[in-house]
Design an enzyme around this catalytic site. Structure first.
Site, PDB file in Angstrom:
ATOM      1  N   ALA A  24     -61.687  30.682  -9.560  1.00 55.00           N
ATOM      2  CA  ALA A  24     -61.115  29.936  -8.440  1.00 55.00           C
ATOM      3  C   ALA A  24     -59.658  29.647  -8.751  1.00 55.00           C
ATOM      4  O   ALA A  24     -59.303  29.323  -9.890  1.00 55.00           O
ATOM      5  CB  ALA A  24     -61.874  28.637  -8.204  1.00 55.00           C
ATOM      6  N   ALA A  25     -58.809  29.766  -7.737  1.00 52.89           N
ATOM      7  CA  ALA A  25     -57.391  29.467  -7.900  1.00 52.89           C
ATOM      8  C   ALA A  25     -56.978  28.489  -6.814  1.00 52.89           C
ATOM      9  O   ALA A  25     -57.174  28.753  -5.625  1.00 52.89           O
ATOM     10  CB  ALA A  25     -56.553  30.742  -7.807  1.00 52.89           C
ATOM     11  N   ALA A  26     -56.441  27.349  -7.216  1.00 52.12           N
ATOM     12  CA  ALA A  26     -56.023  26.323  -6.265  1.00 52.12           C
ATOM     13  C   ALA A  26     -54.527  26.069  -6.422  1.00 52.12           C
ATOM     14  O   ALA A  26     -53.857  26.692  -7.243  1.00 52.12           O
ATOM     15  CB  ALA A  26     -56.821  25.044  -6.492  1.00 52.12           C
ATOM     16  N   SER A  27     -54.030  25.124  -5.636  1.00 46.76           N
ATOM     17  CA  SER A  27     -52.595  24.878  -5.615  1.00 46.76           C
ATOM     18  C   SER A  27     -52.077  24.254  -6.907  1.00 46.76           C
ATOM     19  O   SER A  27     -50.913  24.442  -7.265  1.00 46.76           O
ATOM     20  CB  SER A  27     -52.241  23.976  -4.430  1.00 46.76           C
TER      21      SER A  27
ATOM     22  N   ASP B 131     -60.945  12.710  -2.297  1.00 45.12           N
ATOM     23  CA  ASP B 131     -60.629  14.046  -1.791  1.00 45.12           C
ATOM     24  C   ASP B 131     -61.902  14.883  -1.623  1.00 45.12           C
ATOM     25  O   ASP B 131     -62.038  15.963  -2.215  1.00 45.12           O
ATOM     26  CB  ASP B 131     -59.668  14.734  -2.768  1.00 45.12           C
TER      27      ASP B 131
ATOM     28  N   GLN C  51     -56.153  26.591 -11.876  1.00 50.04           N
ATOM     29  CA  GLN C  51     -57.192  27.594 -11.640  1.00 50.04           C
ATOM     30  C   GLN C  51     -58.274  27.431 -12.687  1.00 50.04           C
ATOM     31  O   GLN C  51     -58.050  26.868 -13.756  1.00 50.04           O
ATOM     32  CB  GLN C  51     -56.621  29.001 -11.627  1.00 50.04           C
TER      33      GLN C  51
END
Length: 809
Positions: free
Chosen positions: A181-184, A339, A187
């Site tokens: 998974a890669a997020a802002s 969140d 990762q």
């Protein structure tokens, strides 16, 4: 036509004024974000703090003034053309036509991606609001969840080794070649621990240079907030909301998400909270603290799929358990996941050992709220759900949303118009439909639309000009959490309304806790009503609240608001209600009802004794001499006293332990008036309600018993009189033997009542309910009943012995 240029000129002027100011970083002393209390001033090579530090960030801003201005300029170059296009289309066509939506949505997504992590995060948050944004926009923003370009694994490995202080193989036997998974901000890789067990773990690695980018964006957001605040102060000076403080709260939270040690602490705390509160179905991955740093987080690997990958039906099934977990965090602990977007909620492929089917991940943004604020919020939810806007004004004053000198007459009607559509659920789209209905705009004609719009505009101007409301800073982070969670729920259920859905949780909390603040809220729910009812417990409200706590809510006004005085038809059986009352979950209610139940028993017993002894006196009266046909009465008719007018010697028990009984002569009527004083008018009305409730549960025989109809036969009446006359109640009446005799008498009466109610005969219903109790609940019930009987006997004895000194012989 001149509105847009005037607004542009005003904005430019405010922006110029802000540019000349020396901006301060947000102050965490007023923040609700959960921060690392250690406050270790670790910095990176550029002098940026690894955990939020106001002074160090301001120092960085002063050093990087040129870079900050360039970042601001880049932000303006993206924001201004997009906003200008929106305004132009709106002015030209009166609305944003559907044909423009796809192009605008794509441009918005591209601009957010270009602006980087901070703005991608904002777009991701809005991607879960199907009620606010058109589907084309949602489709574009959803791409932000997965479209973040990953950085090289070699860079990630180098960072892991640098942070942990050794070669990768020292800590992990394997790691995935590509991030899963890669997020802002980071990762995630799937790895196995070098623990001899090949334990699967998730390794979260922070993006290189993200701290510098976010720090600059912190300045950009602060400057944008200052500009917006300046415009509000120029055009709507009555408004008291500190928008700078609101955005500061969000900014602090965003920066704090980069501190992975703080996230590890949050994750551990949240996991413990869910276990402590016995939350079923939801868990949080374990954290491996020895492998966590400011930039690396290692936690338990969990197999599953994100909610964003689930069907609407799956989301609908998961929503209730996620909602329970969130409400527990917010109202029980005051420490909540801020969140909860679909990417941070996993539907597990298979249940855990403890039966959990959902996992909450990414605990970088957590918030804490004080007990007082939580109590005020609970009160607000109750009043909002019950459409009690007059009391809601007080709640908003306590929450600092409204000032203490608020004009209630002006506020309450506007509250009805603004909040009632929201309570009905369905999000923004249903809210808009309801507003159109309220303002007479639903038929779509030009006349109705213009008239309704004018009325709506007038109300809006009244709010802006006459009501100095403000939004507390902590609402920025709480609002973000609620908006996100509600958006997820609306995906699974388009009619979802968080106020009504949360009411059963609030009801359970009212019944369980015995803190004074909760007790006051519980009293308000159970005792509120018309003043003529004299502050008595409303039995229907008690039954309704028990059903509300079990999840069965009777509503009014088109299923929009809770009906406090209505018991759901499909509500609790007596056995379920009794078990709940005796459980640990109803401690608050038991404490509140302790005196009330004693009062109920006193009213019922007085009514039974008065009617029973009166009926027995008539039945036991001697017959008149017979008359002979033609000759008439052989014996002259003499006035005969009735039985209740004849004096009797009564043996009055002592109120003191070991004391001797005394004799008093009085008529049966005098005795009855002492032992069971006549009910007042309020008590008679209350007794009618009790009888109706008893009849509903147990049948008409029990209702007649509560009313005192036909309870004491001639034989039982003679037994009562003989006991008092010959002293079988002498000595201490509150000793265990007398209490047990009273309990046996009550049991005997119950077994004689054979009416059919909801659960069969009273004896059957009671037996079934008692059989369903646990040992702890049975012991608790026995203790309560014994104590109530002891008090009832003591009260009756005090009445009998009061002011009898002149009558004793």
């Amino acid at each position: 036509p001149g509105a847009a240029p005037a607004a542009a000129v005003a904005t430019a002027a405010v922006n110029a004024a802000v540019a000349m100011k020396s901006l301060e970083a947000p102050d965490v002393t007023k923040s609700y974000i959960s921060l690392d209390a250690a406050n270790v001033k670790d910095t990176d090579g550029d002098g940026l703090p690894l955990s939020y530090d106001k002074d160090l960030i301001e120092r960085y801003w002063r050093k990087e003034r040129g870079a900050l201005n360039r970042r601001w300029g880049y932000f303006v170059s993206k924001a201004v053309p997009f906003l200008t296009k929106l305004v132009s289309l709106f002015i030209a066509e009166g609305k944003i036509d559907d044909r423009h939506i796809p192009g605008l949505s794509e441009q918005a997504r591209i601009d957010l991606q270009d602006l980087g992590p901070t703005f991608i995060k904002a777009g991701q948050m809005m991607s879960v609001r199907p009620d606010v944004l058109p589907q084309a926009t949602l489709d574009e923003l959803t791409k932000l969840q997965d479209s973040v370009k990953p950085f090289e694994t070699s860079v990630a490995v180098k960072q892991i080794e640098s942070e942990l202080g050794g070669p990768l193989g020292q800590f992990f036997t394997s790691i995935s070649e590509e991030p899963v998974a890669a997020a802002s901000l980071a990762q995630v890789y799937l790895a196995t621990l070098a623990d001899g067990k090949d334990t699967k773990v998730a390794v979260k690695v922070q993006r290189p240079d993200v701290l510098s980018t976010v720090s600059k964006d912190l300045y950009v957001l602060r400057r944008a907030a200052e500009v917006f605040q300046g415009l509000v102060e120029r055009f709507a000076p009555q408004q008291k909301t500190n928008y700078v403080a609101l955005l500061n709260e969000w900014s602090i939270g965003f920066y704090t998400e980069l501190d992975f040690q703080n996230e590890a602490r949050n994750q551990r705390t949240l996991r413990d909270i869910l276990v402590k509160n016995d939350i079923k179905g939801v868990t949080v991955p374990r954290v491996y603290d020895e492998l966590c740093t400011r930039r690396i987080l290692v936690s338990e690997w969990m197999e599953g799929k994100k909610l964003s990958e689930c069907s609407n039906e799956e989301i609908g099934n998961i929503t209730p358990i996620c909602q329970e977990a969130f409400l527990t965090q917010l109202f029980e602990e005051g420490f909540f996941h801020a969140d909860p977007h679909p990417g941070n909620i996993l539907k597990l492929d298979k249940p855990t050992e403890d039966g959990h089917t959902v996992a909450l991940i990414d605990c970088g943004l957590m918030a804490s709220i004080s007990q007082q604020d939580r109590d005020d919020m609970i009160s607000a939810v109750i009043h909002l759900a019950n459409k009690d806007y007059a009391s809601l004004v007080d709640d908003f004053i306590d929450l600092k949303i409204l000032p203490e000198d608020s004009d209630r007459a002006a506020i309450i009607p506007l509250m009805d118009k603004a909040l009632s559509p929201y309570v009905k659920g369905g999000g923004a789209k249903k809210y808009e439909e309801e507003l159109k209905r309220m303002y007479g705009m639903e038929d779509g004609t030009v006349q109705s639309t213009v008239g309704g719009f004018q009325a709506m505009t007038q109300d809006a101007l009244t709010v802006l000009n006459d009501i100095p409301f403000s939004i507390p800073p902590y609402f920025a982070i709480l609002g973000r959490a609620i908006v996100t969670l509600e958006g997820v729920a609306l995906t699974g259920n388009p009619d979802y309304g968080i106020i009504m859905e949360s009411y059963p949780f609030i009801a359970r909390k009212l019944l369980r806790e015995d803190r004074p603040e909760i007790q006051r809220a519980l009293q308000e729910v159970l005792y509120s009503g018309a003043s003529e009812e004299g502050g008595k417990l409303k039995f229907t409200r008690l039954l309704a609240l028990l059903n509300n706590a079990a999840g069965s809510v009777k509503t009014q006004e088109g299923a929009a608001f809770v009906d406090l005085d209505a018991v759901p038809e499909d509500g609790l059986e007596f056995a379920d209600g009794l078990k709940f009352l005796l459980s640990d979950r109803a401690e608050s209610l038991r404490n509140l009802l302790e005196g009330e139940v004693e009062n109920i028993l006193d009213i019922i017993s007085r009514q039974i004794l008065r009617k029973g002894l009166s009926e027995a006196a008539v039945a036991l009266a001697p017959p008149r001499p017979p008359s002979i046909p033609l000759l008439g009465n052989v014996i002259p008719s003499l006035p005969l006293p009735t039985l209740d007018e004849l004096p009797f010697p009564f043996l009055i028990p002592s109120t003191k332990e070991g004391g001797q009984p005394s004799v008093s002569v009085m008529t049966l009527k005098e005795f009855t008036d002492r032992l069971a004083p006549a009910l007042t008018q309020d008590e008679e009305i209350y007794a009618i309600g009790l009888a109706e409730a008893a009849g509903e549960f147990f049948g008409q025989d029990v209702a007649e018993f509560v009313r005192g109809d036909g309870v004491l036969s001639e034989k039982s009446a003679m037994m009562v009189l003989s006991a008092l006359r010959y002293g079988s109640t002498g000595g201490s009446v509150t000793n265990d033997d007398n209490i047990q005799r009273a309990l046996q008498t009550m049991g005997s009466l119950a077994s004689r009542l054979g009416g059919e109610g909801q659960g069969g005969t009273l004896d059957d219903t009671l037996t079934s309910a008692l059989d369903g109790l646990s040992d702890t609940e049975r012991v608790r019930l026995d203790g309560i009943v014994t104590e109530l009987v002891r008090r009832a006997i003591a009260r009756s004895t005090e009445r009998l012995t009061a002011n009898l000194s002149s009558e004793r012989v």
